[in-house]
Design a protein around this motif. Structure first.
Motif, mmCIF file in Angstrom:
data_model
loop_
_atom_site.group_PDB
_atom_site.id
_atom_site.type_symbol
_atom_site.label_atom_id
_atom_site.label_comp_id
_atom_site.label_asym_id
_atom_site.label_seq_id
_atom_site.Cartn_x
_atom_site.Cartn_y
_atom_site.Cartn_z
ATOM 1 N N UNK A 1 52.042 9.606 -36.834
ATOM 2 C CA UNK A 1 53.011 8.647 -37.366
ATOM 3 C C UNK A 1 54.146 8.476 -36.338
ATOM 4 N N UNK A 2 54.280 7.120 -36.044
ATOM 5 C CA UNK A 2 55.334 6.716 -35.019
ATOM 6 C C UNK A 2 55.374 5.361 -35.019
ATOM 7 N N UNK A 3 56.115 4.609 -34.230
ATOM 8 C CA UNK A 3 56.436 3.333 -34.087
ATOM 9 C C UNK A 3 55.392 2.969 -32.769
ATOM 10 N N UNK A 4 54.596 2.050 -33.233
ATOM 11 C CA UNK A 4 53.539 1.610 -31.927
ATOM 12 C C UNK A 4 53.831 0.134 -31.654
ATOM 13 N N UNK A 5 54.233 -0.594 -32.425
ATOM 14 C CA UNK A 5 54.521 -2.150 -32.189
ATOM 15 C C UNK A 5 53.252 -2.916 -31.690
ATOM 16 N N UNK A 6 53.419 -4.069 -31.884
ATOM 17 C CA UNK A 6 52.133 -4.837 -31.787
ATOM 18 C C UNK A 6 52.518 -6.530 -31.091
ATOM 19 N N UNK A 7 51.601 -7.206 -31.135
ATOM 20 C CA UNK A 7 51.937 -8.632 -30.232
ATOM 21 C C UNK A 7 52.247 -8.233 -28.831
ATOM 22 N N UNK A 8 51.635 -7.271 -28.218
ATOM 23 C CA UNK A 8 52.238 -6.813 -26.951
ATOM 24 C C UNK A 8 51.872 -7.688 -25.826
ATOM 25 N N UNK A 9 50.482 -8.292 -26.004
ATOM 26 C CA UNK A 9 50.217 -9.167 -24.828
ATOM 27 C C UNK A 9 50.886 -10.411 -24.892
#
Length: 408
Positions: free
Chosen positions: A184-192
């Motif tokens: 459980x942690x922040x991963x983030x998305x929309x990276x590309x």
């Protein structure tokens, strides 16, 4: 010629683009949908320069079919038939590699990765963090490898760009052993998208990426914002999943976790009920009855109070993140808007930055309202911060990273 086929696979559909990487030109694109639903559908568009015109002027022709498509393997057979019947010929333009969008790479994948059986196992294992996305991405990978067995296949992860987040940014303040055991942690998305837009913005303004502090708003049906310092993601709004952060089309974004406990106790809602509520029945849809901003704008013009409130809540959240990221970065050089709403909605852009005059942000109303397409400046000449609209191109970014990984 270096040609990359980019695949973005969902549970019942996949999109594709065939890109000539020597010129970064799209040769063809398509959509195969309603997979496993009885009567499937495919759409294949071919882009080609006219015979009697300049090479930079492209025309296109679209070919559509309806037929049963029981699974992704059958879908790729339909795609290959579309190339064979309508062009461009894959014998004349054979893919050098196939690039796949994969939503969740956890903490394991921080760069584009050539897909091996072990990588497939890891993508499958990470499905626990993205049960709606990773299994579908993997189904596309398996089918594509059957269709193109003799070229490298590369996974490009939405989460990879955010692997540079500092510990203080990705750590949630819960029991550390429990968090570690369940990843459980922040991963983030929309990276590309955030990577593509920030690099394109730096090139456009003519300054080294390493010198710039940037904020990128990716505003579509899904929405996120990222603070980027010297080309590195240092803070982003989405978290363990794409649910956290901004108000979205159907997702709530940030919410007090105790709301869920309250609904479970007082409204007898199950875990699945709450999941459905926050992901599919919240956000703009939950507030106004509309998930598409175009419908919300029309409702605002009709004077619907719910739509007006939805817009106000949406903008309030944007401003909150803009201010927070200004503080995290210690100032900003460039702010960019991208994706469907970010690229096409002047009112949202202006409202989101309206209160940032103290930080040197000034929008030029005429530039902001311009119907121009393509990358453009919308800030005033007197603005200390450059504000841009930057059309995103996630497929091209995936193709670039795929070619890089396949060559290494």
């Amino acid at each position: 010629m270096s040609v990359v086929l980019v695949v973005n696979s969902g549970s019942s559909s996949f999109k594709y683009q065939l890109i000539d990487m020597d010129t970064e030109t799209v040769l063809a694109s398509g959509l195969v949908e309603r997979i496993g639903e009885g009567n499937g559908r495919s759409s294949h568009t071919v882009f080609a320069p006219p015979a009697d015109g300049p090479a930079a002027t492209f025309t296109n022709a679209t070919y559509e079919r309806e037929l049963p498509i029981p699974d992704h393997t059958a879908g790729f057979a339909v795609m290959l038939e579309a190339f064979a019947q309508n062009g461009p010929s894959l014998e004349e333009h054979p893919p050098t590699a196939v690039g796949h969008r994969v939503v969740h790479g956890g903490a394991r994948f921080f760069e584009p990765t050539v897909i091996t059986p072990l990588v497939e196992m890891n993508i499958d294992e990470l499905s626990v963090l993205a049960p709606l996305h990773n299994p579908a991405n993997l189904a596309g990978i398996v089918a594509a490898k059957e269709a193109f067995p003799d070229v490298p296949h590369v996974a490009v992860f939405d989460t990879a760009f955010h692997q540079t987040l500092p510990r203080a940014a990705y750590t949630y303040a819960i029991d550390s052993e429990l968090a570690a055991s369940h990843r459980i942690r922040r991963y983030g998305f929309h990276g590309t998208s955030h990577k593509f837009v920030s690099e394109t913005a730096a090139e456009f303004v003519g300054r080294p990426l390493a010198e710039l502090k940037q904020i990128v708003f990716h505003l579509g049906n899904g929405a996120s914002v990222t603070a980027i310092d010297g080309g590195r993601s240092v803070e982003t709004s989405m978290g363990l999943t794409p649910l956290e952060g901004l108000v979205m089309g159907t997702r709530s974004g940030d919410i007090d976790p105790a709301v869920l406990f309250h609904l479970a106790r007082r409204a007898n809602m199950s875990i699945d009920d709450l999941d459905d509520l926050l992901n599919k029945r919240s956000g703009l849809l939950g507030l106004s009855g509309y998930s598409d901003y175009r419908d919300i704008r029309a409702a605002i013009l009709r004077g619907e109070d719910a739509a007006i409130l939805a817009f106000e809540v949406y903008v309030h959240r944007l401003r909150g993140y803009a201010g927070a990221y200004l503080a995290q970065l210690g100032g900003v050089d460039v702010i960019s808007f991208t994706a469907g709403v970010g690229e096409n909605t002047p009112l949202v852009r202006a409202a989101a930055l309206e209160t940032l005059g103290f930080a040197g942000v000034e929008i030029d109303p005429a530039r902001n309202e311009s119907a121009d397409r393509g990358i453009r400046v919308i800030s005033a000449d007197s603005s200390r911060v450059i504000v841009l609209v930057v059309p995103t191109n996630e497929e091209l970014e995936i193709a670039r990273q795929t070619l890089q990984a396949a060559a290494s």
